[in-house]
Write a protein that holds these residues in place. Structure first.
Motif: not given
Length: 907
Positions: A757-779
């Protein structure tokens, strides 16, 4: 026609006064299966004739089964069952079932034997032969009733059904009586009657059904406003006449003659007790214990009690029989007493009813001792000298007297004794934020005690513990003890256990209290609808309880601050509350008594009482702990756990009691975890999973592996949790760990295909963002937050998470402070300030970062992440205390080191 009461149904035509419905003139509605529901009642001197005519259309197989069996109930000692007609109408043809030789069979008498009721009725049954779907079945019969107890008086009560309860093509209740007979009638609640017509020397009252749909009543309205509508018709001139009509049946003159063994018991009561009250209670206990309950309605017994000799010989009786024998015992003891009629189901409805015996469903004894009234119910249990002055919740009583009597309210005059007394001692000496060793004692009086005493010897340890849990759900029970009182009406439940910390530190400073009987009165009736403006508010009761608590404090009581009035008494919304509190000898003691008078509050008093409640609710009593109270994290770096020895022993007892169950190990595991014994917590969680390996338990054990820095074991547990419960939350737990393990590729794979649902998708977006950050793709990661904020730009959680992301991954720091300040403004929580402090740290604004972190830790000193960050901030400011705080934070949560390393901190 002469009344020939008997046990065999009679078969005769309907009497001449019956106005039979002509089916050919019905306006039929195809949606109705009930064509006719006609009730006609004839009231005569000393007799009631009740005629029923029902016509139903058989529309289904289910209805063929239900309607094809015809039942009729009557009282053979009071009148007859007279069958007039059983006919099948099929395509214009009338098939007379009775003319074909079919008759009713009397199958049974005791319809309610499982309720200890033999009501004296008979049930006649006919299985209609040849009935088919689409047939119309017509059944008409009468019952007559001349009640031996009422003499020439008659009463009638009929249920008036409403839309949408039932529908019919034709339905009514038609009542008639000789015009020279003094008859009263009334319909209530919510019913207006048409005027009575006089025809051929009889008055006729016609009620067409169904009535209009009832006005919905508020749930807290007295029961008389919510009950089904009744049509009452009777010949009693008033309550005086009802009282005098019943009086001859309760004479006790000569009632004990020949009952030598019973007289000996009563004489023993006299000699063993010194006061009239003690003797009355002992006599009540004898009737309650030695005479079991059975309602015997045979031979006129619905209103006439069986004689004392029969009751004592058979050792059973209903409320009438028990009342009569108790009256005889009290008379022998010289105690003034009389029977009184009451209504159990709708006690408040008696005041609205027509005067008639049918307004009541119970009778008991009212004794007058030393000028006080005592209500003694022989059908109850647990007679008790402490509670004998407590009035019952029937609200109104009609004394049964030869001279007659009027209806009287039941009023609590004596101080009401508590039916329940609870005392709890909570030992918080180990620490204000640690679990408290608890001793609980609950004393019960009256019926509840008697019920417990009756089964106490058969209770297993598990059942005892469950009863204790029901009494205090938030306490982990170690052992339980039941203690029988000196009388059947007294019992005590005791147990030892472990409760949650009694002090609440959510505001920064420890607080104990705040919740009390004053705040729990609760009174917010809704009378906003015009139809409800005159409806009173029912108060559940009467009752009285007493609660006392002692809290053993972890420091000198002089260091604590008591806020509020220690001694207070107030009344509102039908409840009186009395409080006495003290702070002395390192013990905070509070005693509160709550007394509910029951009854109701008039509609015009609702606002006044609500204001009283609101004023009383403000009388909170709080105990504030010293600002420097030692907190549980002192054990994070301490090797000495001797202060926890008592708690450790208590948890060991908890486990020893149920060593084969997971729950006690789980409870001890989290206690050890919260007091930083991570290895001990893991050992217990291993046992939990050995007994019951659920997904939740594997996830919890993974946290313990993390704190012990065994990331491979934590990964295995998170993977097992996901295998057992492949939910997005489990996947995100695993991704978080993989990021700490510096494996962003695996972290992305763990959540790449999750959705919700919307809440789950939002949380998944948070974690994917942190994956991006750790991969050097913080933008790229930051874009995920901006995309979410397009739909909800003022979402507090989104703003806070974006601020945190910008700080930990050092992205667009020139804009980060503005985002974070907005997060603080919208969020207003410590979490937002903690996030902004991270950004300030990255920007080199160390004083600003320190200011935010000081505020966070002042309110929430348990925020370990904030403590760790403040350590780095202080080091940047040249404060060597920063190193101490870093060490303390990592001692509290060793796994934080991996978190901060991935963000570039030197650990």
């Amino acid at each position: 026609m002469a009344v020939l009461a008997g046990e065999t149904p009679l078969y005769e035509s309907a009497p001449a006064w019956v106005e039979r419905v002509d089916l050919s003139e019905l306006e039929r509605d195809p949606a109705n299966t009930i064509l006719v529901a006609d009730t006609q009642i004839r009231i005569e001197k000393g007799r009631r004739w009740h005629y029923v005519d029902e016509v139903v259309r058989i529309a289904s197989a289910q209805q063929l089964t239900s309607s094809g069996t015809v039942n009729a109930v009557w009282y053979p000692d009071k009148g007859d069952l007279i069958v007039h007609d059983v006919a099948i109408v099929r395509g214009g043809e009338v098939i007379d079932v009775i003319a074909q030789g079919e008759t009713f069979e009397v199958l049974r008498r005791e319809r309610r034997l499982e309720e200890a009721v033999v009501d004296g009725s008979l049930t006649a049954t006919l299985f209609v032969p040849g009935l088919q779907i689409c047939d119309e079945l017509r059944v008409s019969y009468s019952t007559t009733l001349s009640d031996q107890a009422l003499g020439d008086e008659v009463q009638s009560q009929s249920h008036l059904w409403r839309k949408p309860e039932r529908t019919a093509d034709f339905a009514r209740v038609l009542v008639s009586w000789p015009e020279n007979l003094d008859v009263s009638y009334k319909a209530w609640p919510q019913a207006d009657l048409a005027p009575v017509e006089t025809r051929k020397g009889y008055d006729w009252l016609n009620v067409e059904l169904p009535l209009a749909e009832a006005i919905e009543m508020p749930s807290d309205a007295p029961s008389r406003f919510k009950q089904s509508t009744l049509l009452q018709v009777g010949t009693f001139a008033g309550w005086n006449e009802v009282a005098s009509a019943m009086a001859p049946h309760y004479s006790v003159e000569g009632a004990l003659d020949g009952l030598d063994d019973l007289v000996a018991r009563v004489d023993a009561i006299r000699s063993e007790n010194s006061t009239k009250l003690e003797r009355a209670v002992a006599a009540l206990e004898l009737v309650q214990s030695d005479v079991r309950y059975l309602l015997n309605g045979l031979n006129g017994g619905n209103y006439i009690p069986q004689d004392v000799a029969t009751t004592w010989d058979r050792k059973y009786g209903d409320c009438k029989a028990k009342t009569l024998i108790l009256l005889a015992l009290l008379n022998h003891l010289g105690v003034e007493a009389e029977p009184v009629l009451v209504d159990i189901d709708t006690g408040d409805g008696v005041q609205t009813s027509l005067p008639m015996p049918g307004a009541f469903d119970h009778v008991l004894v009212r004794a007058t001792i030393d000028g006080q009234l005592y209500y003694l119910d022989g059908t109850s249990i647990g007679a008790n000298i402490e509670l004998v002055g407590n009035v019952p919740d029937f609200q109104f009583a009609l004394p049964i007297r030869t001279a007659g009597a009027d209806l009287e309210p039941i009023v609590q005059v004596l101080p009401r004794a508590p039916e329940l007394k609870m005392f709890i001692t909570m030992d918080s000496s180990a620490g204000a934020d640690l679990p408290a060793l608890t001793k609980f004692e609950m004393k019960m009086f009256g019926p509840s005690a008697a019920q417990l005493n009756a089964v106490a010897d058969q209770l297993t340890d598990d059942v005892k513990r469950q009863i204790a849990r029901n009494a205090s759900e938030e306490i982990d029970i170690i052992n339980v003890e039941f203690i029988k009182g000196e009388t059947l009406g007294e019992a005590t439940l005791k147990y030892d256990g472990i409760s949650e910390a009694v002090f609440d530190f959510s505001t920064g400073r420890g607080e104990l209290g705040g919740e009390s009987a004053f705040g729990s009165i609760g009174f917010s009736p809704n009378r906003s609808r015009r139809d409800w403006r005159e409806v009173p508010v029912a108060i559940t009761g009467p009752s009285a309880t007493e609660f006392s608590s002692h809290v053993i404090l972890p420091a000198d009581s002089a260091q604590y601050e008591l806020v509020g009035e220690a001694q207070l008494e107030g009344e509102a919304a039908g409840r009186r509350v009395i409080r006495n509190a003290s702070l002395d000898d390192d013990v905070f003691a509070v005693s509160e008594t709550s007394i509910v008078r029951g009854g109701e509050i008039a509609a015009d008093q609702v606002l006044t009482e609500r204001r009283k409640v609101m004023r009383l609710a403000r009388n909170e009593l709080k105990l504030l702990a010293p600002k420097d109270t030692p907190r549980l994290w002192r054990f994070a770096q301490a090797k000495d756990r001797s202060e926890l020895a008592k708690l450790d022993a208590a948890y060991d007892q908890l486990v020893a009691f149920d060593p084969e169950k997971a729950a006690p190990y789980l409870t001890r595991s989290w206690f050890r975890y919260d007091t930083y014994d991570f290895a001990g917590a893991l050992a217990d969680m291993n046992k939990v999973i050995e007994i019951s390996g659920t997904a939740e338990y594997y996830s919890q054990r993974a946290l313990m592996h993390k704190q012990l820095l065994d990331y491979e074991a934590a990964e295995a547990d998170f993977e097992e949790a996901y295998a057992l419960d492949p939910a997005p939350d489990r996947a995100m737990e695993l991704a978080s760990l993989l990021l700490d393990m510096q494996d962003p590729v695996a972290a992305r794979d763990a959540i790449a295909y999750e959705d919700g649902d919307e809440g789950v998708r939002r949380s998944l977006a948070y974690w994917l963002a942190h994956v991006d950050g750790q991969e050097g793709k913080s933008e790229v990661g930051l874009d995920r937050f901006d995309l979410l904020l397009l739909d909800d730009p003022n979402n507090a959680s989104l703003l806070n998470n974006k601020c945190w992301f910008m700080g930990v991954w050092q992205v667009q720091l020139d804009q980060a402070a503005q985002v974070c300040t907005r997060a603080v403004e919208v969020n207003g929580t410590s979490a937002a300030q903690d996030s902004r402090a991270m950004v300030y740290y990255r920007l080199g604004r160390f004083e600003d970062a320190l200011s935010d972190l000081d505020e966070v830790l002042d309110v929430s000193p348990g925020f370990t992440t904030s403590l760790l960050l403040r350590g780095f901030v202080k080091l940047e400011l040249g404060d060597k205390e920063g190193k101490v705080e870093i060490e303390e934070a990592l001692a509290r949560s060793p796994s934080l080191a991996a978190n901060f390393r991935k963000w570039g901190f030197d650990l």
